[in-house]
Design a protein around this motif. Structure first.
Motif, PDB file in Angstrom:
ATOM      1  N   ASN A 292       0.946  -1.328  -0.233  1.00  0.00           N
ATOM      2  CA  ASN A 292       0.201  -0.738  -0.249  1.00  0.00           C
ATOM      3  C   ASN A 292       0.313   0.703   0.076  1.00  0.00           C
ATOM      4  OD1 ASN A 292      -2.616  -1.599   0.434  1.00  0.00           O
ATOM      5  ND2 ASN A 292      -2.825  -1.627   2.284  1.00  0.00           N
ATOM      6  N   GLY A 293       2.237   0.974  -0.887  1.00  0.00           N
ATOM      7  CA  GLY A 293       2.504   2.207  -0.840  1.00  0.00           C
ATOM      8  C   GLY A 293       3.705   2.996   0.037  1.00  0.00           C
ATOM      9  N   VAL A 294       3.422   1.538   0.971  1.00  0.00           N
ATOM     10  CA  VAL A 294       4.521   2.251   2.141  1.00  0.00           C
ATOM     11  C   VAL A 294       6.131   0.754   1.995  1.00  0.00           C
ATOM     12  CG1 VAL A 294       5.218   2.535   4.626  1.00  0.00           C
ATOM     13  CG2 VAL A 294       3.315   2.771   3.663  1.00  0.00           C
TER      14      VAL A 294
ATOM     15  N   PRO B 258       8.234   6.276   2.286  1.00  0.00           N
ATOM     16  CA  PRO B 258       8.348   5.683   3.503  1.00  0.00           C
ATOM     17  C   PRO B 258       8.546   4.349   3.815  1.00  0.00           C
ATOM     18  CG  PRO B 258       6.090   6.762   2.062  1.00  0.00           C
ATOM     19  CD  PRO B 258       6.753   6.781   1.112  1.00  0.00           C
TER      20      PRO B 258
ATOM     21  N   MET C  69      -3.431   7.607   6.614  1.00  0.00           N
ATOM     22  CA  MET C  69      -2.557   7.819   5.120  1.00  0.00           C
ATOM     23  C   MET C  69      -2.695   8.469   4.217  1.00  0.00           C
ATOM     24  SD  MET C  69      -0.955   4.942   5.778  1.00  0.00           S
ATOM     25  CE  MET C  69      -0.551   4.680   3.531  1.00  0.00           C
ATOM     26  N   THR C  70      -3.569   9.534   4.867  1.00  0.00           N
ATOM     27  CA  THR C  70      -4.098  11.184   4.018  1.00  0.00           C
ATOM     28  C   THR C  70      -3.184  11.805   4.446  1.00  0.00           C
ATOM     29  OG1 THR C  70      -5.494  11.557   5.399  1.00  0.00           O
ATOM     30  CG2 THR C  70      -6.216  10.800   3.411  1.00  0.00           C
TER      31      THR C  70
ATOM     32  N   HIS D 281       0.568   9.893   2.405  1.00  0.00           N
ATOM     33  CA  HIS D 281       1.191   9.918   0.989  1.00  0.00           C
ATOM     34  C   HIS D 281       0.587  11.505   0.584  1.00  0.00           C
ATOM     35  CE1 HIS D 281       2.184   5.766   0.589  1.00  0.00           C
ATOM     36  NE2 HIS D 281       0.391   5.482   0.017  1.00  0.00           N
TER      37      HIS D 281
END
Length: 262
Positions: A98-100, A141, A257-258, A261
């Protein structure tokens, strides 16, 4: 997004306890250490049945690490800690979820110290510090999660005077950890609980858990991009008190998470 680390101390014998904890708390990511099982004995299907996908690196009888993700497949980035091609111990994995970027580590214990095991611990820490520096410099991240086998300060152990010669608390170990932290990482649990007595490990002997005579050695270190989204960090203390428990308690963070990211 909830990210947890849990030294399971033998996934074969503690699978029911692991599944119970996962179903109760539903972390989005769970980093496991000390699987104590060869790669082919990892219970992939049992985890998938409750919604978790995994990557793992097993080892017969010892060590072993895994990264679980709820509802998605972790995208493997790195298997094994770079810097020593002769190192066959299963202690390090990286995956993107999830982008981490999440690193799962099981840092060597190092006892008895001094000695070859302590030398291996310090050499491993040097390699990890170098890897962490590159991850930090990327600006991505990043979460460095795992059993560090490092007691950072006297506030992180019950009766610190008893641990002065132990590899987890020796000056060389703590100095290496301080150099890692000096790169800019945030110790999530201590940041959220600056003055609290909070432990993540309790020995099986002398009723350590009942007496709250523990150590804080399971850490989640956050890069700045992750740190700005930190909203909670805690230890699932009660899990350590269940039947046939690991000697570690699950430790976790929750992220907005807002902000990560954003």
């Amino acid at each position: 997004m909830k990210i947890a680390t849990f030294n399971i101390n033998g996934i074969g014998s503690r699978l029911p306890a692991l599944l119970q904890w996962l179903e109760e708390t539903q972390p989005d990511v769970a980093c496991l250490q000390e699987l104590k099982a060869p790669t082919e004995k990892f219970p992939e299907q049992a985890l998938r049945d409750i919604g978790y996908h995994a990557i793992w690196q097993g080892q017969k009888s010892w060590n072993g690490v895994a990264i679980l993700a709820r509802g998605v497949q972790p995208q493997e980035v790195q298997r094994g800690l770079p810097g020593d091609t002769s190192d066959e111990q299963s202690r390090y994995l990286e995956a993107a979820v999830n982008g981490v970027l999440i690193a799962c580590l099981y840092l060597p214990n190092g006892n008895p110290a001094p000695g070859p095991k302590f030398d291996y611990k310090l050499a491993w820490m040097e390699r990890f510090i170098e890897r962490a520096a590159g991850l930090y410099a990327s600006g991505a991240p990043v979460v460095l999660a795992g059993d560090y086998n490092v007691i950072p300060t006297p506030d992180d152990v019950y009766k610190p005077e008893r641990w002065l010669t132990d590899a987890l608390f020796r000056p060389e170990t703590r100095a290496a950890f301080e150099r890692l932290m000096a790169q800019g990482w945030l110790d999530a649990l201590r940041h959220m609980h600056p003055d609290e007595t909070i432990y993540t490990f309790f020995d099986y002997f002398r009723e350590a858990y009942k007496r709250n005579a523990g150590l804080r050695i399971d850490h989640l270190l956050l890069s700045p991009a992750v740190a700005r989204g930190l909203v909670a960090a805690q230890v699932d203390h009660d899990v350590r008190g269940r039947e046939k428990p690991s000697d570690h308690a699950p430790t976790w963070i929750e992220l907005d998470m807002t902000k990560v990211h954003g």
